[in-house]
Every structure is written in C-alpha cells, then in structure tokens.
Design a protein around this motif. Sequence first.
Motif, mmCIF file in Angstrom:
data_model
loop_
_atom_site.group_PDB
_atom_site.id
_atom_site.type_symbol
_atom_site.label_atom_id
_atom_site.label_comp_id
_atom_site.label_asym_id
_atom_site.label_seq_id
_atom_site.Cartn_x
_atom_site.Cartn_y
_atom_site.Cartn_z
ATOM 1 N N PRO A 127 0.843 -1.202 0.000
ATOM 2 C CA PRO A 127 0.000 0.000 0.000
ATOM 3 C C PRO A 127 0.875 1.247 0.000
ATOM 4 O O PRO A 127 1.921 1.288 0.655
ATOM 5 N N THR A 128 0.450 2.246 -0.763
ATOM 6 C CA THR A 128 1.267 3.454 -0.860
ATOM 7 C C THR A 128 1.105 4.347 0.363
ATOM 8 O O THR A 128 1.895 5.268 0.558
ATOM 9 N N LEU A 129 0.090 4.075 1.189
ATOM 10 C CA LEU A 129 -0.160 4.903 2.367
ATOM 11 C C LEU A 129 0.214 4.143 3.635
ATOM 12 O O LEU A 129 -0.208 3.002 3.827
ATOM 13 N N ARG A 130 0.994 4.792 4.494
ATOM 14 C CA ARG A 130 1.330 4.214 5.792
ATOM 15 C C ARG A 130 0.257 4.608 6.794
ATOM 16 O O ARG A 130 -0.095 5.780 6.910
ATOM 17 N N ASN A 131 -0.265 3.637 7.510
ATOM 18 C CA ASN A 131 -1.314 3.926 8.487
ATOM 19 C C ASN A 131 -0.703 4.490 9.762
ATOM 20 O O ASN A 131 0.249 3.947 10.304
ATOM 21 N N GLY A 132 -1.257 5.602 10.218
ATOM 22 C CA GLY A 132 -0.791 6.200 11.454
ATOM 23 C C GLY A 132 -1.520 5.633 12.661
ATOM 24 O O GLY A 132 -2.277 4.661 12.553
ATOM 25 N N HIS A 133 -1.304 6.241 13.806
ATOM 26 C CA HIS A 133 -1.872 5.713 15.048
ATOM 27 C C HIS A 133 -2.722 6.720 15.809
ATOM 28 O O HIS A 133 -3.299 6.374 16.837
ATOM 29 N N HIS A 134 -2.801 7.951 15.313
ATOM 30 C CA HIS A 134 -3.548 8.968 16.069
ATOM 31 C C HIS A 134 -5.051 8.739 15.940
ATOM 32 O O HIS A 134 -5.591 8.630 14.842
ATOM 33 N N VAL A 135 -5.698 8.667 17.077
ATOM 34 C CA VAL A 135 -7.156 8.570 17.156
ATOM 35 C C VAL A 135 -7.626 9.682 18.072
ATOM 36 O O VAL A 135 -7.117 9.820 19.193
ATOM 37 N N PRO A 136 -8.574 10.526 17.638
ATOM 38 C CA PRO A 136 -8.980 11.659 18.468
ATOM 39 C C PRO A 136 -9.687 11.204 19.739
ATOM 40 O O PRO A 136 -10.359 10.177 19.771
ATOM 41 N N ALA A 137 -9.510 11.968 20.808
ATOM 42 C CA ALA A 137 -10.228 11.692 22.047
ATOM 43 C C ALA A 137 -11.708 11.964 21.854
ATOM 44 O O ALA A 137 -12.104 12.774 21.006
ATOM 45 N N LEU A 151 -7.443 15.655 1.782
ATOM 46 C CA LEU A 151 -8.013 15.642 3.123
ATOM 47 C C LEU A 151 -8.489 14.244 3.526
ATOM 48 O O LEU A 151 -8.448 13.882 4.697
ATOM 49 N N GLN A 152 -8.933 13.468 2.539
ATOM 50 C CA GLN A 152 -9.336 12.083 2.823
ATOM 51 C C GLN A 152 -8.138 11.143 2.825
ATOM 52 O O GLN A 152 -8.286 9.946 3.022
ATOM 53 N N ARG A 153 -6.980 11.689 2.569
ATOM 54 C CA ARG A 153 -5.713 10.965 2.508
ATOM 55 C C ARG A 153 -5.753 9.799 1.514
ATOM 56 O O ARG A 153 -5.355 8.681 1.811
ATOM 57 N N PHE A 154 -6.251 10.123 0.320
ATOM 58 C CA PHE A 154 -6.128 9.169 -0.775
ATOM 59 C C PHE A 154 -4.706 9.191 -1.330
ATOM 60 O O PHE A 154 -4.263 8.230 -1.953
ATOM 61 N N ASP A 169 -0.061 11.032 10.319
ATOM 62 C CA ASP A 169 -0.016 10.385 11.636
ATOM 63 C C ASP A 169 -1.383 9.872 12.082
ATOM 64 O O ASP A 169 -1.490 9.223 13.122
ATOM 65 N N TRP A 170 -2.418 10.179 11.326
ATOM 66 C CA TRP A 170 -3.767 9.753 11.709
ATOM 67 C C TRP A 170 -3.988 8.280 11.349
ATOM 68 O O TRP A 170 -3.506 7.800 10.324
ATOM 69 N N ASP A 171 -4.738 7.587 12.197
ATOM 70 C CA ASP A 171 -5.249 6.277 11.830
ATOM 71 C C ASP A 171 -6.252 6.479 10.701
ATOM 72 O O ASP A 171 -7.175 7.306 10.822
ATOM 73 N N LEU A 172 -6.086 5.745 9.609
ATOM 74 C CA LEU A 172 -6.914 5.993 8.423
ATOM 75 C C LEU A 172 -8.400 5.809 8.703
ATOM 76 O O LEU A 172 -9.231 6.618 8.265
ATOM 77 N N ASP A 173 -8.751 4.750 9.429
ATOM 78 C CA ASP A 173 -10.161 4.519 9.727
ATOM 79 C C ASP A 173 -10.714 5.626 10.612
ATOM 80 O O ASP A 173 -11.841 6.098 10.402
ATOM 81 N N ALA A 174 -9.933 6.044 11.608
ATOM 82 C CA ALA A 174 -10.390 7.107 12.490
ATOM 83 C C ALA A 174 -10.541 8.426 11.734
ATOM 84 O O ALA A 174 -11.465 9.209 11.991
ATOM 85 N N LEU A 175 -9.626 8.681 10.808
ATOM 86 C CA LEU A 175 -9.696 9.904 10.007
ATOM 87 C C LEU A 175 -10.966 9.929 9.159
ATOM 88 O O LEU A 175 -11.748 10.892 9.204
ATOM 89 N N ARG A 176 -11.164 8.857 8.392
ATOM 90 C CA ARG A 176 -12.272 8.858 7.436
ATOM 91 C C ARG A 176 -13.624 8.698 8.111
ATOM 92 O O ARG A 176 -14.648 9.064 7.535
#
Length: 596
Positions: free
Chosen positions: A331-341, A399-402, A420-427
Amino acid sequence: MNSPASAKASPHALGGLRPFLSPYRGAIGLALLFLLLAAGATLVFPQALRSLIDGGLLPAHRDQQALALGQHFGALFGVAAALAVFSAARFYTVSWLGERITADLRDAVYAHVLDQSPAFFETTQTGEVLSRLTADTTLVQTVVGSSLSMGLRNGVMGLGALGMLVWTNPLVMGQVLLALMLIVAPSVWFGRRVRRLSRASQDRVADASAVAAEVLNAVSTVQANNAGLREATRFTAATEAAFQTAVRRSKARSVLVAFVIMATSAALLWGLYEGTQAVMRGRLSAGELGQTVVYVLILASSAAVLGEVYGDLLRAAGATERLMELLHTPPTLRNGHHVPASADLAAGVAIDFENVQFHYPSRPQQAALNHFTLQIAPGETVALVGSSGAGKSTVLQLLQRFYDVSPTQAIRLDGVPLADWDLDALRAQIGVVPQDAVIFSNTALENIRYGTPQATDAEVMAAAREAFADEFIRALPEGYHTFLGERGVRLSGGQKQRLSIARALLRRPRLLLLDEATSALDAESERMVQAALDAALNAGERQRTTLVIAHRLATVQKSDRIVVLDLGQVVEQGRHEDLMALGGVYARFANMQLLS
C-alpha cells in the motif's frame, strides 16, 4: 504491472501459495494419506493378478481350482474396493482444499486491493484486477484441487511401478530408466516455453477483461456516441490477441505432451519386449509377465498424466505469480496511530495546508497544487471556487488521505499531521458527497446506511428527510426496501444525489466535503437540497467544518469564506461581497454565471 522479467519466473512461483496452505496442514496430511493408500492399492493389483495367473490357473482338481479362483478373484475385488474408497476420500479432501484455498486467496487479494490508494488504480485497470480474481484463481483451484493431487498420485504409482520393474528385471529396466532420464531435459525446455506462453495468455485475457469492464461501465456514453460497433471491434481485437496467444500455448503444450508420451512409451515398450523374450527363455513365468505388463501400463499412464499435470502446473505458476504480484504490492499509504479523544469529536475540525506541492502519480510533470497554503477554523464553512483543473477536488482528496504529500510539507487536522492519523479514524469523521453519486446494488435503506452500518432505520429515515429524499423514497414500489439496481438505474440523477447527501449526513461528520453536490439536480431539487444542507449546517451549534466545491456560485454565496484557486494556488479569498468589490477572478466568474 506486467513486466518482462516476471514472464520468465519459474514454477517455484507456486511457493507463493504456502501461506494459504499452512492453515490446513491437517487436511493436507489426510489427503496425502488417502493418496498414498490409493496409489498403494493400485500397485498391489498387479501382484494379485500374478497370483491369479500363477496360482489360480494351474492344472488341479476342478473343485480345488474353483476354490482357488474364488479366493484370487475375491482378493482382486478387495483391492478394487480399497482403491475405490481411498480414491473417493482423496478426491473429496483435495477438492475441499482447492475450494477453501481458492476462496481464501480471493479474499486476501480482494481485501488487499481495497486497501490500495487511488494512485494504484491510476496505473492498474479494474478489468485486470477482476481477471486475476477470477481466471487466475480458477487456475490455482484446478491445480490445488485436482492436478497437484493427480500428479502426486501418479508420481507415487510411477515410481512404485518402476521400482517393481527394476526389481523383477534390473538389467533391462536399468536401460529403460536411463532412457527416461534422457527425456527429462527436452521436457524441461518445452516446459519453459509453455510457462512463458501461459503467462502471456493470461495477460491477454486480462487485457480483454479490462476493455469490457471499461466499456460496460460507460455503456450509455458508448451508445450515445454510436460507438458500439467500434468498441465491439476493439474487444474482438483483444480477444483475438488472447486467442492467438492461447493457440501458441496449446501448440507448445501439445508438443510437450506428445513428446513425453511417445518417448516414454518407446522406452517402456522396449522393456516389455525384453520381458516377453525372458518368458520365451523361461526366465519369467506367465504371471510375472502379466505383472510386468500391468506395471508397464501403470508407468506409461503415469508418465502421460504427469505430462498433462506439468502443463497445468506451468499455467498455475503463471497465475500464482500474477496473484502474488498483486498481493505483494505494498500500500502506498502508511497507516498512522492517532485517534482523536472522544471530547474532540464534539466540534468541527481545524484544517491547515502549509506550502503543499502535489503531483498526481500519473502526471508527475504537472502540479495539481502549487505551494498551496490555507487555514480553516473549526466549524467554518469554506467554498472552493475556480476553473476546471484549478485543484479544488485535489484538496478534498488529500483531506481524505487518498494520496500523501512530501514529508517536508504539511497537511494538519486538529494540529496533527495527516500522515499520523489512523486511516479509519480519520475517514470516520468525514462525510463526502461526490459530484457523481455512487449507488450500490442494494435497497434505498442500505444505500443510505452504507457508511454508517450501525445506524437504525429511524436514523436513516431522519437523514433522508434532511436531504429531502424521504418523499421520493416512500413513493418507490417498496419504499425504503426497494432494490435500486446496479448503479441506481431506477433513480434519476437528482434522486441519486439526494440519496448520497443523506448518506453523508447520516454519519454526522465533523468534516463535510461537498464536491459539486448539486451539479446533477434540477432547479427544484437543487433548492430543496440546498435548504436541507443549510439546515444541517446551522444545526447543533455549527459543530461541523464544511468545504464546498461549486461552479454554481449561488450555492456558495452564504459561506463564511470563499477561496478562489487558479493553477493550484490560492489567488483570492474572502466573503462574496468583498470579492465582488475586489473585481478580480471571482468577480469575473460571478459575472459570467449571473449573465448566463
């Protein structure tokens, strides 16, 4: 994705299936056990036949002879029954393995493809992916569920028969064995050519599938432009190329099979001839000759089957290589770990673009965004305006990190770099209404609920009312449970768009992206949807950040801010009245539209 180097890969490409085989080691062991038992039963049969000839047909008292014959035929039937049971068990076990492993392989490839960014699909046609998911996995299934088992079984039987022949007549069969070894070298040379042609054949089939998928997805445009005959001719050319490559592959494989059978048969017939000479000299009994004949037949048939199986293995090696090539595409995108509180989810997002320079992978020489800088406050509604190709949709896609930007540049949400955002949490925090509404082959209810599967029916209907979609949905034959057909063929363009808006609103997103959300609507539908969007934006103390792209300036005049883009840069920004007074790019756009 097809490289010349890959066309020369060896049959060891089948080793790529090892991760899919290892979870079923127990079933594989059981299949091998049944395979060995079936092969053993086959190899015992000539022994029983020799006993019948030498023991049951000897001159003796009629009663004794009848008893002996009965015993020998009973033994032969027992061997046949054992062969039938073990063969059936082997067939079921390997068929189950073939189906199971193929299903797992399809699931893994499909899931991996869904994780790829749009950059992947800029260079890979959907039809090619579908060909790998269907045609290539079917070839793998044929090998795992049939050919490989047949090859192993016939290999065991062939080696067993050869061993028995060498044991009964070592001098002659030693000569035959040497001849068989000489057959291997040209067989390997033919096999390499078959494998290359098999890979080429599969690639041409994928090309034809890609043409068909592209045209069928735009069949209305094809028909409207009277291009049906032209596209049919293009597809015919693709299938003809696949046919010609398949013919060359079949020709090479036919030569391989013919050579193996002919050379093997010649060697074995020589051994059989020497066996008959040994009987005539009294060195072998009639039963031993019969045993030899059957072992020769077993060895010859095993060699023929192995020739066929080798061709299947070569084709499957090409198919496996193509699947592994797809499965191992990172995958060309690295998944981050940030999840908002959870406390952060109550407000809109803050957005910060800082000096972003972005090129699409398929257009590396043309900048989609050029030193783009923009800050958006939480809860702010911002309209992006500009000519086609100015970079408006690129902003929404980033913004959707495509796609990712260079590490030296920054796109931040709530102060956190987007990478740095978790992709699922971001979208999960983003609701999108695209320019072309996407409707799935499902009911109206499930289409609205697509992005929020946990939503209740009542919440779905509330979102439909916000988007002014409730009335037309209830008028459908089965209301919310009406099947909408492929790509929503039972709906008008405006109805599709309102359904798409309801889907986005149901998510209650912190960030709402509207990419020409009203472009497909008539004047009445546009008024209704705009009213629904205005109500949604003003509800809940404006807890949502919104970006709006529109060519129709009437839909963005009430925005907090209008940002004008040109050639990937921000050239103007402000409120409608201020930009009109400025008399610049926005004023020209507005005057052209107001006068039209």
